[in-house]
Structures are given as structure tokens and as C-alpha cells.
Design a protein around this motif. Structure first.
Motif, PDB file in Angstrom:
ATOM      1  N   UNK A   5       0.831  -1.206   0.000  1.00 36.69           N
ATOM      2  CA  UNK A   5       0.000   0.000   0.000  1.00 36.69           C
ATOM      3  C   UNK A   5       0.862   1.251   0.000  1.00 36.69           C
ATOM      4  N   UNK A   6       1.944   1.249   0.782  1.00 36.51           N
ATOM      5  CA  UNK A   6       2.767   2.462   0.917  1.00 36.51           C
ATOM      6  C   UNK A   6       3.917   2.514  -0.079  1.00 36.51           C
ATOM      7  N   UNK A   7       4.107   1.463  -0.888  1.00 39.57           N
ATOM      8  CA  UNK A   7       5.246   1.433  -1.811  1.00 39.57           C
ATOM      9  C   UNK A   7       5.290   2.648  -2.744  1.00 39.57           C
ATOM     10  N   UNK A   8       4.170   3.052  -3.374  1.00 36.59           N
ATOM     11  CA  UNK A   8       4.236   4.257  -4.222  1.00 36.59           C
ATOM     12  C   UNK A   8       4.645   5.503  -3.439  1.00 36.59           C
ATOM     13  N   UNK A   9       4.165   5.602  -2.200  1.00 37.25           N
ATOM     14  CA  UNK A   9       4.540   6.748  -1.364  1.00 37.25           C
ATOM     15  C   UNK A   9       6.027   6.713  -1.050  1.00 37.25           C
ATOM     16  N   UNK A  10       6.549   5.532  -0.765  1.00 32.27           N
ATOM     17  CA  UNK A  10       7.971   5.412  -0.466  1.00 32.27           C
ATOM     18  C   UNK A  10       8.820   5.836  -1.665  1.00 32.27           C
ATOM     19  N   UNK A  11       8.396   5.428  -2.866  1.00 28.75           N
ATOM     20  CA  UNK A  11       9.120   5.818  -4.089  1.00 28.75           C
ATOM     21  C   UNK A  11       9.038   7.330  -4.282  1.00 28.75           C
ATOM     22  N   UNK A  12       7.847   7.880  -4.067  1.00 29.26           N
ATOM     23  CA  UNK A  12       7.669   9.335  -4.184  1.00 29.26           C
ATOM     24  C   UNK A  12       8.612  10.075  -3.239  1.00 29.26           C
ATOM     25  N   UNK A  13       8.632   9.658  -1.985  1.00 27.95           N
ATOM     26  CA  UNK A  13       9.458  10.357  -0.999  1.00 27.95           C
ATOM     27  C   UNK A  13      10.943  10.213  -1.310  1.00 27.95           C
ATOM     28  N   UNK A  14      11.351   9.045  -1.790  1.00 29.02           N
ATOM     29  CA  UNK A  14      12.757   8.832  -2.129  1.00 29.02           C
ATOM     30  C   UNK A  14      13.222   9.851  -3.162  1.00 29.02           C
ATOM     31  N   UNK A  15      12.476   9.963  -4.260  1.00 26.20           N
ATOM     32  CA  UNK A  15      12.923  10.847  -5.339  1.00 26.20           C
ATOM     33  C   UNK A  15      12.596  12.318  -5.048  1.00 26.20           C
ATOM     34  N   UNK A  16      11.592  12.576  -4.215  1.00 25.82           N
ATOM     35  CA  UNK A  16      11.323  13.955  -3.812  1.00 25.82           C
ATOM     36  C   UNK A  16      12.460  14.487  -2.946  1.00 25.82           C
ATOM     37  N   UNK A  17      12.935  13.666  -2.015  1.00 20.16           N
ATOM     38  CA  UNK A  17      14.062  14.073  -1.169  1.00 20.16           C
ATOM     39  C   UNK A  17      15.312  14.300  -2.016  1.00 20.16           C
ATOM     40  N   UNK A  18      15.567  13.402  -2.957  1.00 16.63           N
ATOM     41  CA  UNK A  18      16.733  13.548  -3.828  1.00 16.63           C
ATOM     42  C   UNK A  18      16.609  14.805  -4.692  1.00 16.63           C
ATOM     43  N   UNK A  19      15.410  15.048  -5.225  1.00 15.76           N
ATOM     44  CA  UNK A  19      15.202  16.216  -6.090  1.00 15.76           C
ATOM     45  C   UNK A  19      15.425  17.508  -5.319  1.00 15.76           C
ATOM     46  N   UNK A  20      14.760  17.644  -4.186  1.00 13.47           N
ATOM     47  CA  UNK A  20      14.888  18.892  -3.437  1.00 13.47           C
ATOM     48  C   UNK A  20      16.263  19.027  -2.788  1.00 13.47           C
ATOM     49  N   UNK A  21      16.942  17.906  -2.591  1.00 10.95           N
ATOM     50  CA  UNK A  21      18.318  17.990  -2.131  1.00 10.95           C
ATOM     51  C   UNK A  21      19.193  18.710  -3.154  1.00 10.95           C
ATOM     52  N   UNK A  22      18.987  18.398  -4.430  1.00 16.47           N
ATOM     53  CA  UNK A  22      19.714  19.085  -5.498  1.00 16.47           C
ATOM     54  C   UNK A  22      19.321  20.560  -5.549  1.00 16.47           C
ATOM     55  N   UNK A  23      18.016  20.832  -5.421  1.00 21.32           N
ATOM     56  CA  UNK A  23      17.552  22.221  -5.475  1.00 21.32           C
ATOM     57  C   UNK A  23      18.130  23.053  -4.331  1.00 21.32           C
ATOM     58  N   UNK A  24      18.186  22.462  -3.160  1.00 19.39           N
ATOM     59  CA  UNK A  24      18.712  23.203  -2.012  1.00 19.39           C
ATOM     60  C   UNK A  24      20.214  23.426  -2.132  1.00 19.39           C
ATOM     61  N   UNK A  25      20.917  22.420  -2.622  1.00 27.41           N
ATOM     62  CA  UNK A  25      22.363  22.583  -2.785  1.00 27.41           C
ATOM     63  C   UNK A  25      22.684  23.593  -3.878  1.00 27.41           C
ATOM     64  N   UNK A  26      21.749  23.769  -4.827  1.00 28.98           N
ATOM     65  CA  UNK A  26      21.938  24.745  -5.895  1.00 28.98           C
ATOM     66  C   UNK A  26      21.555  26.162  -5.465  1.00 28.98           C
TER      67      UNK A  26
END
Length: 439
Positions: A55-76
Motif C-alpha cells: 500500500x505504501x510502496x508508491x509513497x515510499x518511491x515518491x518520498x525517495x525521489x522527492x528528497x533527492x530532487x529537493x536535495x539538489x535544489x537546495x544545494x543549488x
């Protein structure tokens, strides 16, 4: 018996986490396993846990790549100009900064996605909190209150969408009478922010910053973000801004599932900001340290929810809470639903509450001549508490961003969030969103 096991699971989990006996990840898995085994469900635990994980697998995938994406945005340094502007306007005053946090959080929460909201708020404001010395738990508390009130109660938010669909309601008819209560709740959040800001001002005073209008690029301390150690490429700020804006528009329009949007966004952001292969590996490794704990906790929450749902502990808890309502209080059933929604929303996933408990509550309300529309509105009032509960996946992202554990956050935020939730019931009653049924 099932209710006793369910409530015992919740009590044990809260005790272990809030007393720092165990990490949230360990406690959220061990607690339901213990009481499900006591209840005789040991043979089926594996399938129950797997059901919750699926049930939570799609949410886990979303959070994984959301954290990675915003990590790049913040470092930029994407959000550094916003932080600098807010700092200029606040002039080092914690009261103004915390009120600004509330206003920004309420506006950002309109997009309906908790993970995105938290990341934008923390990206823009966490550097300021670090610079001034304001407790990050203030930011986390205000963010949770705003998300639970705005995103939790609007028809495009996940909670209200579930309530509307499961009861077969019209979204406009549901939402229009609720708008005044949401506005009042938002005003209460701003008032709470003012009080918290006064407390922080009393603790640290007004910080007089020199030359705050200079570029953050020339001030390393002021430029600190969640990804402190990564280099910033200010030349790409406009590209990153447009990419993030496009991602938000695609999210709102529902052009693709959220996990897919963030996977694509991450790939583009990584390729443009860090075209060098060695640098890409370094960036992924750096941000993975933030993403992996979040994904672990979401999967743990899936196990927790799977066991409580598949053993029917959740259904039993809801039914037993309903039975304790005397028939003489039937006229006040809508208010009672609002009150019941507070602990149930905190303890249960939105799927379990709105698809499991809410139809039962609506059916019982019909015996007192109460419209299901009012039950739906009363049911979403518990969303601020749900937003700080263990089954709220975006909460784990927020806690990772502010570097605080669940126990510390809940000890700090529980009272103001409960007060907000009770005030929302009052506001809904005063404005006519819910009512007392005639005898």
C-alpha cells in the motif's frame, strides 16, 4: 479484545518513541507484531506486513525521489533569494519570522501534497532559523498545523477526497460551507505563530544582522541550507526555478503519477546541475543519507498499518468508540464525530479511517437524521493531528529536514495541535459547517 490489542499497540508505540526507548523505525514494527502475536495472528503476520508495504510502496518511491530532487535544489541555492528577502523584512525578529512561516506554510499547503509543502517551506526558511537560532520544532509545528488545516480539509487534499468519494458527496457542496472555518483556523495558526514567536524572542532576543541585503553567495553562514556541504551553482537558479514550477504545475494538473513526476524531475535536475558522472555519484550519495531513513520509516508505517488493518483492530477500535456514545447525545453526534476523529486520525492511516471508520460513523449518524455531508466535514477536522501521527508519510520527511526525532516533535507540538483541532470544531460549529441536530 481486538480493541484492547489495538489500543495497546498504539500506547506501546507512543511510549517507546516519546521516552526514547527505541527508534521510531524499530518501535513502529515491533509494537504491532507483539500484540498481533498475542492475539493469535502470528501465522498470517507475513502476509499482513506485505499487504501494508504494498500500500505504501508508491509513497515510499515518491518520498525517495522527492528528497533527492529537493536535495539538489537546495544545494543549488534555489531558495536562498527567498530566505534573504524574508530575513530582510523580518530584520532578525523571531516574531516576524515565525508569522512569516505560518503565512508561507498556509499558502504552500494549498497544493495538497504534504511532502512538497514541507520541502518548500524548509528550503526557504530553515536557513533563517539556523541563522537566527530559532528552534526548528517551531517551523515543524507550524507547518504541520497549516498542512492539516488547509490541505487536510480542502476537497483536492487526500483526506477530503477520500471522505467525499466514500460517502458519494458533491465536492462543491462539501467545501463551500467549510471555507469560513478554514479561514478561521488559518487565523488561529497565525495567532499561534505569534505566541511561539514571542516565546522565541524572549529566549534569544532580536538578532541584529549586518548587511543582510548582500547576496547569500558571499555569506557562507547565511547561505547554509539542509545540504550544507554541497556546492551551489547560482547560474542555474532560473533553470531550477522553472523546472520546479513546471513540476508543481504537472503535480496540480495530475499529468502523471507523483512518483513518476519526481523521478523525471530528479533525472533532469541531476543531469543539468551535475553533468559530471563522478559528481552525480557524489550528489546521490550525499542526499541518500537523508532519503533512506525516510523511506525506511514509511515502509515501517506500512507494516504498522497493514497489521492493524488486516487484523481488524482498527475496525474494532472505531466501533467500540462509537458504542460509548449515549443515545441521549444523538443530537450532538456530529460534534462527537469531530472529537472521535482526533484520536482516530492520529492513530490510523487516512485510508483506514475514511474507508473503514467514516462510513460506520455516517450510518450511525443517519439514525439521528444527520446528513452525511456534515459527517464528512466533521471527519476531516482531525487532520492536523493526523499530520503529526506515525502513519503520516510526509511527517518523516519533515523530521529529517529539521533533524529532530518523532518523540521530541510530538512532545513539543501535541498541545498546540490539539488546541487547533478543538478550535476547528468550534469554528465549524459557529460558521454552520457542522450543526447540532434537532431532537
Amino acid at each position: 479484545m481486538l480493541s484492547i490489542l489495538g489500543f495497546s499497540t498504539i500506547i506501546l508505540f507512543m511510549f517507546l518513541v516519546m521516552t526514547n526507548r527505541m527508534s521510531a523505525f524499530v518501535a513502529i514494527i515491533i509494537s504491532p507484531i507483539i500484540f498481533a502475536t498475542i492475539g493469535g495472528f502470528g501465522e498470517n503476520l507475513g502476509s499482513m506486513m506485505l499487504e501494508g508495504i504494498q500500500i505504501v510502496a508508491p509513497t515510499a518511491i515518491l518520498l525517495l525521489f522527492a528528497v533527492l530532487y529537493f536535495g539538489i535544489m537546495m544545494s543549488a541555492g534555489l531558495f536562498d533569494p527567498i530566505s534573504r528577502k524574508i530575513l530582510q523584512l523580518a530584520k532578525g525578529d523571531p516574531v516576524k519570522i515565525v508569522i512569516g512561516t505560518a503565512i508561507l506554510a498556509l499558502l504552500v499547503a494549498l497544493d495538497g501534497d504534504g511532502t512538497t509543502s514541507y520541502m518548500i517551506i524548509c528550503s526557504a526558511l530553515l536557513p533563517i532559523y539556523k541563522k537566527i537560532g530559532i528552534n526548528p520544532l517551531v517551523l515543524a509545528t507550524i507547518s504541520v498545523m497549516a498542512l492539516g488545516t488547509v490541505s487536510g480539509m480542502t476537497p483536492w487534499g487526500g483526506a477530503a477526497t477520500r471522505a467525499i468519494s466514500v460517502l458519494g458527496l458533491d465536492s462543491t457542496e462539501y467545501f463551500t460551507p467549510l471555507i469560513p472555518a478554514i479561514v478561521c483556523g488559518s487565523a488561529w495558526i497565525i495567532l499561534t505563530a505569534y505566541v511561539m514567536g514571542r516565546m522565541e524572542r524572549k529566549r534569544i532576543g532580536i538578532i541584529h544582522l549586518e548587511r543582510i541585503n548582500k547576496s547569500m553567495e558571499s555569506n557562507n553562514e547565511m547561505a547554509a541550507t539542509v545540504a550544507d556541504n554541497l556546492p551551489k551553482n547560482f547560474k542555474l537558479i532560473w533553470f531550477n526555478f522553472l523546472l520546479t514550477l513546471a513540476l508543481m504545475i504537472a503535480l496540480i494538473l495530475g499529468l502523471a503519477p507523483l512518483p513518476i513526476l519526481f523521478i523525471i524531475g530528479f533525472v533532469i535536475a541531476l543531469s543539468v546541475n551535475h553533468p559530471n558522472l563522478k559528481e552525480q555519484k557524489s550528489v546521490i550519495k550525499e542526499n541518500a543519507s537523508h532519503a533512506v531513513p525516510v523511506v525506511m520509516l514509511v515502509l515501517g508505517a506500512g507494516i504498522f498499518t497493514g497489521i492493524l488493518s488486516e487484523t481488524k483492530m482498527v475496525d474494532s477500535m472505531a466501533s467500540d468508540l462509537l458504542r460509548i456514545v449515549p443515545e441521549s447525545l444523538g443530537s450532538f453526534f456530529t460534534i462527537i464525530v469531530g472529537l472521535i476523529s482526533l484520536p482516530l486520525s492520529f492513530l490510523m492511516s487516512n485510508d483506514a479511517f475514511f474507508f473503514g471508520a467514516l462510513p460506520v460513523l455516517a450510518q450511525s449518524a443517519s439514525e439521528y437524521g444527520i446528513n452525511p455531508m456534515e459527517i464528512a466535514r466533521a471527519g476531516v477536522i482531525g487532520q492536523p493531528l493526523h499530520s503529526m501521527g506515525p502513519t503520516s508519510a510526509p511527517l518523516w520527511v519533515l523530521l529529517e529536514l529539521v533533524r529532530r526525532d518523532l518523540g521530541a516533535f510530538q512532545r513539543y507540538a501535541l498541545i498546540p495541535v490539539i488546541i487547533l483541532s478543538l478550535m476547528l470544531i468550534v469554528f465549524a460549529l459557529i460558521t454552520g459547517a457542522i450543526s447540532i441536530a434537532p431532537r
